[in-house]
Design a protein around this motif. Sequence first.
Motif, short mmCIF file in Angstrom:
data_model
loop_
_atom_site.label_atom_id
_atom_site.label_comp_id
_atom_site.label_asym_id
_atom_site.label_seq_id
_atom_site.Cartn_x
_atom_site.Cartn_y
_atom_site.Cartn_z
N PRO A 45 0.81 -1.23 0.00
CA PRO A 45 0.00 0.00 0.00
C PRO A 45 0.84 1.27 0.00
O PRO A 45 0.48 2.26 -0.64
N ALA A 93 2.12 1.70 -3.52
CA ALA A 93 0.99 2.09 -4.39
C ALA A 93 0.63 3.56 -4.23
O ALA A 93 0.25 4.23 -5.19
N GLN A 129 3.69 -5.88 -5.77
CA GLN A 129 2.27 -5.74 -5.52
C GLN A 129 1.86 -4.26 -5.51
O GLN A 129 0.81 -3.90 -6.05
N LEU A 188 -0.89 -2.45 -7.88
CA LEU A 188 -2.02 -1.70 -7.31
C LEU A 188 -2.06 -0.28 -7.86
O LEU A 188 -3.13 0.28 -8.11
N PRO A 222 -5.66 0.39 -10.66
CA PRO A 222 -6.60 0.65 -9.56
C PRO A 222 -7.99 0.09 -9.90
O PRO A 222 -8.54 0.36 -10.97
N VAL A 272 -6.96 -4.59 -9.90
CA VAL A 272 -6.16 -5.46 -9.04
C VAL A 272 -6.42 -5.07 -7.60
O VAL A 272 -6.38 -3.90 -7.25
N THR A 273 -6.69 -6.06 -6.76
CA THR A 273 -6.91 -5.82 -5.33
C THR A 273 -5.88 -6.58 -4.52
O THR A 273 -5.29 -7.55 -4.99
N MET A 274 -5.70 -6.15 -3.27
CA MET A 274 -4.74 -6.82 -2.39
C MET A 274 -5.17 -8.26 -2.14
O MET A 274 -4.34 -9.17 -2.06
#
Length: 326
Positions: free
Chosen positions: A92, A95, A179, A183, A187, A190-192
């Motif tokens: 995160p 990202a 990752q 992300l 957006p 792709v999700t965590m």
Amino acid sequence: MEHLTGIGVELWDAGFGNKSRLWPLYLITTLVIAVALYRVRGERQPFLQWLMPKAVWLHPSHIVDLKVFALSRLLTVAGAFNVIALSTIVAPFVAAHLPLPQLAEVQPHPIVIALLLLVVSDFATYWVHRLHHEVHILWPFHSLHHSAEVMTPVTVYRKHPIYDLTKSVIHGAMIGLTQGALLALFPGGVTMGLLLGVNTGYLLFNMLGANFRHTHIWLSYGRVMEHILISPAQHQIHHSIDPAHHNTNYGEVLAIWDWMFGTLYVPQEAEKLKFGLGDAHGNRLAQRHDSLTAALVVPIRDSLGQIRKKLRRKRTNAKSSVTPAE
């Protein structure tokens, strides 16, 4: 009672869950491949004696494997090597701060994501592995793994906690960076949750004979494929005490890193191998990791010895470089 049950489930999952090389599905596919090899090669001794000889499974080296495996699973349940936790922190952040164009309308296929994460993870594995061979301070922690004189699927867990911790940190950072980039680029697409759930590459890797890597059973993929994928035979060669095999085949899944960086060894034919730690002439060294205590303490002592040796050299060099006053 519920607390104890929860701990038991966690221990089972750490040792035999779907993230373990010893997951029942992987063991079943290993058994199926073993039966095929046994029949094709026309082995004459009874199947179980060929697959699980007492000389291997009751060897003192394998007993140490079992003890280190039990300890490593306990540490895993305690969260000592939690790669996912680190990657979920890094991703995160990356990202949010990485200046990449957003491709909001593009949704990459999960298989593409799985392949990308496999490549990144395997690249990290190659360099973690190679550094632990080539850096004197790190080698003692990996030497525990190489000190196995016989190998079974449990030997994959014959690793010092400091090696596991180092690998987890580097893997977590590199996977988190990847990752985070995904992300940022995609957006919404792709999700965590998707990133954490993708492990197709390792599923196939483990189902297609990965457990033979740490055994006495030779399984080669052939000269062409062994430039792309590391076969069980190639990893067995990595464990060989023969000087011709030293410092080769560092990769886990992909052989392309070894090929690219000059450490690939592709066997011409089946080779007779001896496992363990050997000297420059191919002579097996005395076993120094012959108990759980020794397995944990000897690498730390050896690494500290390397640090002291390096500091002494620096002091000696510093003194020799001082010019006498006139």
